[in-house]
Design a protein around this motif. Structure first.
Motif, PDB file in Angstrom:
ATOM      1  N   LYS A 161       0.843  -1.207   0.000  1.00  0.00           N
ATOM      2  CA  LYS A 161       0.000   0.000   0.000  1.00  0.00           C
ATOM      3  C   LYS A 161       0.874   1.252   0.000  1.00  0.00           C
ATOM      4  N   LYS A 162       1.939   1.232   0.781  1.00  0.00           N
ATOM      5  CA  LYS A 162       2.847   2.379   0.818  1.00  0.00           C
ATOM      6  C   LYS A 162       3.480   2.616  -0.550  1.00  0.00           C
ATOM      7  N   LYS A 163       3.837   1.511  -1.227  1.00  0.00           N
ATOM      8  CA  LYS A 163       4.442   1.637  -2.555  1.00  0.00           C
ATOM      9  C   LYS A 163       3.450   2.259  -3.540  1.00  0.00           C
ATOM     10  N   PHE A 164       2.225   1.723  -3.555  1.00  0.00           N
ATOM     11  CA  PHE A 164       1.250   2.197  -4.528  1.00  0.00           C
ATOM     12  C   PHE A 164       0.705   3.580  -4.179  1.00  0.00           C
ATOM     13  N   ASP A 165       0.751   3.960  -2.920  1.00  0.00           N
ATOM     14  CA  ASP A 165       0.325   5.307  -2.532  1.00  0.00           C
ATOM     15  C   ASP A 165       1.259   6.371  -3.106  1.00  0.00           C
ATOM     16  N   ARG A 166       2.471   5.974  -3.448  1.00  0.00           N
ATOM     17  CA  ARG A 166       3.450   6.900  -4.027  1.00  0.00           C
ATOM     18  C   ARG A 166       3.432   6.901  -5.551  1.00  0.00           C
ATOM     19  N   ASN A 167       2.553   6.090  -6.126  1.00  0.00           N
ATOM     20  CA  ASN A 167       2.514   5.932  -7.573  1.00  0.00           C
ATOM     21  C   ASN A 167       1.969   7.190  -8.266  1.00  0.00           C
ATOM     22  N   GLU A 168       2.539   7.548  -9.399  1.00  0.00           N
ATOM     23  CA  GLU A 168       2.135   8.753 -10.111  1.00  0.00           C
ATOM     24  C   GLU A 168       0.981   8.525 -11.075  1.00  0.00           C
ATOM     25  N   PHE A 169       0.808   7.306 -11.550  1.00  0.00           N
ATOM     26  CA  PHE A 169      -0.286   7.061 -12.476  1.00  0.00           C
ATOM     27  C   PHE A 169      -0.894   5.677 -12.212  1.00  0.00           C
ATOM     28  N   TYR A 170      -2.115   5.495 -12.667  1.00  0.00           N
ATOM     29  CA  TYR A 170      -2.885   4.320 -12.262  1.00  0.00           C
ATOM     30  C   TYR A 170      -3.605   3.651 -13.429  1.00  0.00           C
ATOM     31  N   ASN A 171      -3.109   3.811 -14.647  1.00  0.00           N
ATOM     32  CA  ASN A 171      -3.808   3.297 -15.817  1.00  0.00           C
ATOM     33  C   ASN A 171      -2.889   2.435 -16.672  1.00  0.00           C
ATOM     34  N   ILE A 172      -3.352   1.216 -17.007  1.00  0.00           N
ATOM     35  CA  ILE A 172      -2.527   0.248 -17.711  1.00  0.00           C
ATOM     36  C   ILE A 172      -3.382  -0.504 -18.727  1.00  0.00           C
ATOM     37  N   TYR A 173      -2.807  -0.775 -19.900  1.00  0.00           N
ATOM     38  CA  TYR A 173      -3.467  -1.641 -20.869  1.00  0.00           C
ATOM     39  C   TYR A 173      -3.144  -3.102 -20.561  1.00  0.00           C
ATOM     40  N   VAL A 174      -4.146  -3.966 -20.663  1.00  0.00           N
ATOM     41  CA  VAL A 174      -3.955  -5.416 -20.479  1.00  0.00           C
ATOM     42  C   VAL A 174      -4.805  -6.155 -21.507  1.00  0.00           C
ATOM     43  N   TYR A 175      -4.447  -7.423 -21.726  1.00  0.00           N
ATOM     44  CA  TYR A 175      -5.260  -8.303 -22.570  1.00  0.00           C
ATOM     45  C   TYR A 175      -6.077  -9.280 -21.725  1.00  0.00           C
ATOM     46  N   GLU A 176      -5.522  -9.656 -20.581  1.00  0.00           N
ATOM     47  CA  GLU A 176      -6.127 -10.682 -19.734  1.00  0.00           C
ATOM     48  C   GLU A 176      -6.377 -10.144 -18.324  1.00  0.00           C
ATOM     49  N   PRO A 177      -7.334 -10.755 -17.581  1.00  0.00           N
ATOM     50  CA  PRO A 177      -7.698 -10.232 -16.253  1.00  0.00           C
ATOM     51  C   PRO A 177      -6.900 -10.840 -15.094  1.00  0.00           C
TER      52      PRO A 177
END
Length: 268
Positions: A161-177
């Motif tokens: 959670k600490k790592k992702f709280d510092r993330n600058e962006f939150y959007n990614i392309y994927v093909y599979e779930p």
């Protein structure tokens, strides 16, 4: 007297005989070992190196005649369940994901729950209960290991959670779930694309969409779809991230994923 000793030794040998368990992926083996250590023979169907169909008869027979198959309700497990029922009608087939709430993603139930540390808590609880049923005389031992594992998972959840709280962006392309649950837990948006090459007439709309949502990464399963991902990523100047959720060393593997998909704010 000797006769009674032999009977007693035979009984003790029977009680302490190792039950053989089959799991689908190496990561599932790791979860069992965290609780039961080396109390069970654990055999993995898909190890990431060779498909089951191409494995030798010795390996296949070891799988066929194991005692228990622990599944997670995965679509790819259905073919194995059908095969095992034909080969060994005495094999117990237990879905250790039962009771865990799953999401519908792209019209299908998503069973890849083990990317989310909090859902792994529920999974290992089910494993603890199942293993304790298989070897009831080791229940206290499994319970102690289970408690240690739960604490470890809680700490890992917070560190991620600490790592992702510092993330600058939150959007990614994927093909599979495959990464749906970790994305949901840590508020990352997955934009699904068809697993095919990008047509030239799609490029302008694709570039506009990627810029609008600040999409800079394409996340794919390791060993698959790379050329398709390259045709997508090249048009939007995105990085391709390969990841395999089935690997052993679950914690290290999830940490590696977090590093690859995050770009941290410099001032935090």
């Amino acid at each position: 007297m000797i006769k009674y000793i032999i009977v007693l030794l035979s009984l003790l040998s029977f009680l302490h005989a190792k039950t053989s368990i089959v799991v689908t992926f190496p990561v599932h083996k790791e979860f069992i070992q965290k609780i039961a250590k080396d109390d069970f023979f654990i055999k993995v169907i898909e190890d990431g190196y060779q498909s089951f169909d191409k494995r030798g008869n010795l390996f296949k027979n070891e799988i066929y005649y194991s005692d228990v198959y622990l599944t997670l309700g995965l679509e790819e497990e259905k073919k194995y369940i059908e095969l095992f029922k034909k080969k060994n009608r005495y094999m117990k087939i237990i879905d250790v994901s039962k009771g865990i709430e799953k999401d519908i993603v792209n019209g299908k139930v998503n069973h890849y729950i083990w990317t989310d540390p909090l859902l792994v808590r529920e999974l290992v609880k089910n494993l603890y209960n199942t293993l304790s049923t298989l070897k009831s005389y080791k229940k206290e031992f499994y319970e102690a290991n289970h408690k240690v594992l739960l604490k470890e998972l809680d700490e890992f959840f917070l560190s991620l959670k600490k790592k992702f709280d510092r993330n600058e962006f939150y959007n990614i392309y994927v093909y599979e779930p495959y990464w749906h649950y970790i994305a949901k837990r840590y508020r990352i948006n997955l934009y699904y694309r068809e697993n095919r090459f990008t047509d030239l007439e799609e490029v302008p709309a694709l570039i506009e969409h990627a810029q609008l949502h600040n999409i800079e990464k394409v996340l794919i399963k390791k060993g698959s779809s790379y050329e398709q991902a390259q045709s997508l990523a090249s048009h939007i100047n995105a990085d391709i991230v390969e990841h395999d959720i089935t690997k052993y060393n679950w914690k290290v593997n999830i940490q590696s994923l977090a590093r690859k998909i995050a770009r941290y704010k410099k001032n935090l």
